[in-house]
Design a protein around this motif. Structure first.
Motif, PDB file in Angstrom:
ATOM      1  N   VAL A  87      72.227 -25.903  33.304  1.00 40.44           N
ATOM      2  CA  VAL A  87      72.739 -26.252  31.975  1.00 40.44           C
ATOM      3  C   VAL A  87      74.137 -25.679  31.771  1.00 40.44           C
ATOM      4  O   VAL A  87      74.401 -24.517  32.085  1.00 40.44           O
ATOM      5  N   PRO A  92      74.521 -28.823  26.489  1.00 37.19           N
ATOM      6  CA  PRO A  92      73.140 -28.669  26.971  1.00 37.19           C
ATOM      7  C   PRO A  92      72.267 -29.894  26.719  1.00 37.19           C
ATOM      8  O   PRO A  92      71.335 -30.165  27.472  1.00 37.19           O
ATOM      9  N   TYR A  96      68.926 -31.637  28.746  1.00 38.86           N
ATOM     10  CA  TYR A  96      67.613 -31.624  28.091  1.00 38.86           C
ATOM     11  C   TYR A  96      67.200 -32.969  27.492  1.00 38.86           C
ATOM     12  O   TYR A  96      66.017 -33.240  27.361  1.00 38.86           O
ATOM     13  N   ASP A 115      68.514 -22.832  32.971  1.00 35.17           N
ATOM     14  CA  ASP A 115      69.331 -22.632  31.768  1.00 35.17           C
ATOM     15  C   ASP A 115      69.770 -21.174  31.642  1.00 35.17           C
ATOM     16  O   ASP A 115      69.066 -20.344  31.066  1.00 35.17           O
ATOM     17  N   ARG A 117      71.924 -19.967  29.758  1.00 31.36           N
ATOM     18  CA  ARG A 117      72.190 -19.604  28.355  1.00 31.36           C
ATOM     19  C   ARG A 117      70.997 -18.878  27.773  1.00 31.36           C
ATOM     20  O   ARG A 117      71.141 -17.964  26.968  1.00 31.36           O
TER      21      ARG A 117
END
Length: 167
Positions: A87, A92, A96, A115, A117
């Motif tokens: 991501v 993002p 997703y 991910d 993040r």
């Protein structure tokens, strides 16, 4: 550049930890692959004329024979065993939402989302028909540090680093 039912998307250059996650994932997968399979993280483009979608994932697992074809590096969806995305901070929703709709429509059996993040790994599998159209019908969420099963492979997600301020 990627093409989906929303139009053309120009991708930004990734940050260091994005690239490191791909390299570490590739290394882990290569240790588990048979001699005729590749974990390819170059510029693989999956072209699906049936859906009109063109995607450039961060990493794919494909038979080596898929890259022996002459011409550009366009992969056929039926060649792809697993697709992985790391991501990006600025978009993002592309991983997703958009790709989570495109990859099952293409018939790709397993989609792995790393991910940094949120320090999570999501495994989507079992593509099939749903009231919303083709979607993955199974989802497993993990946190960095977990052993993750994806498409018959085991991934040590402790190898991935969370993003810091790399914008």
């Amino acid at each position: 550049m990627e093409l989906d039912d929303q139009g053309v998307h120009v991708m930004m250059s990734p940050v260091n930890r994005h690239e490191l996650a791909i390299a570490r994932l590739r290394r882990q997968l290569e240790a588990q692959l048979g001699p005729d399979m590749l974990a390819h993280g170059g510029t693989p483009e999956i072209d699906d004329p049936a859906t009109g979608r063109l995607r450039r994932p961060d990493l794919v697992v494909v038979p080596e024979a898929a890259l022996e074809r002459p011409g550009r590096t366009y992969l056929r969806p039926e060649d792809v065993e697993l697709v992985a995305e790391v991501v990006s901070v600025p978009n993002p929703e592309n991983d997703y939402e958009n790709k989570a709709a495109d990859y099952p429509a293409m018939g790709i059996p397993t989609y792995l989302i790393i991910d940094p993040r949120k320090s999570t790994v999501t495994v989507l599998s079992d593509p099939g028909s749903t009231p919303e159209g083709p979607r993955y019908r199974r989802r497993h969420d993990h946190v960095f540090g977990d052993q993750v099963e994806a498409g018959g492979y085991t991934i040590d997600s402790g190898a991935f680093l969370p993003y810091e301020d790399e914008s």
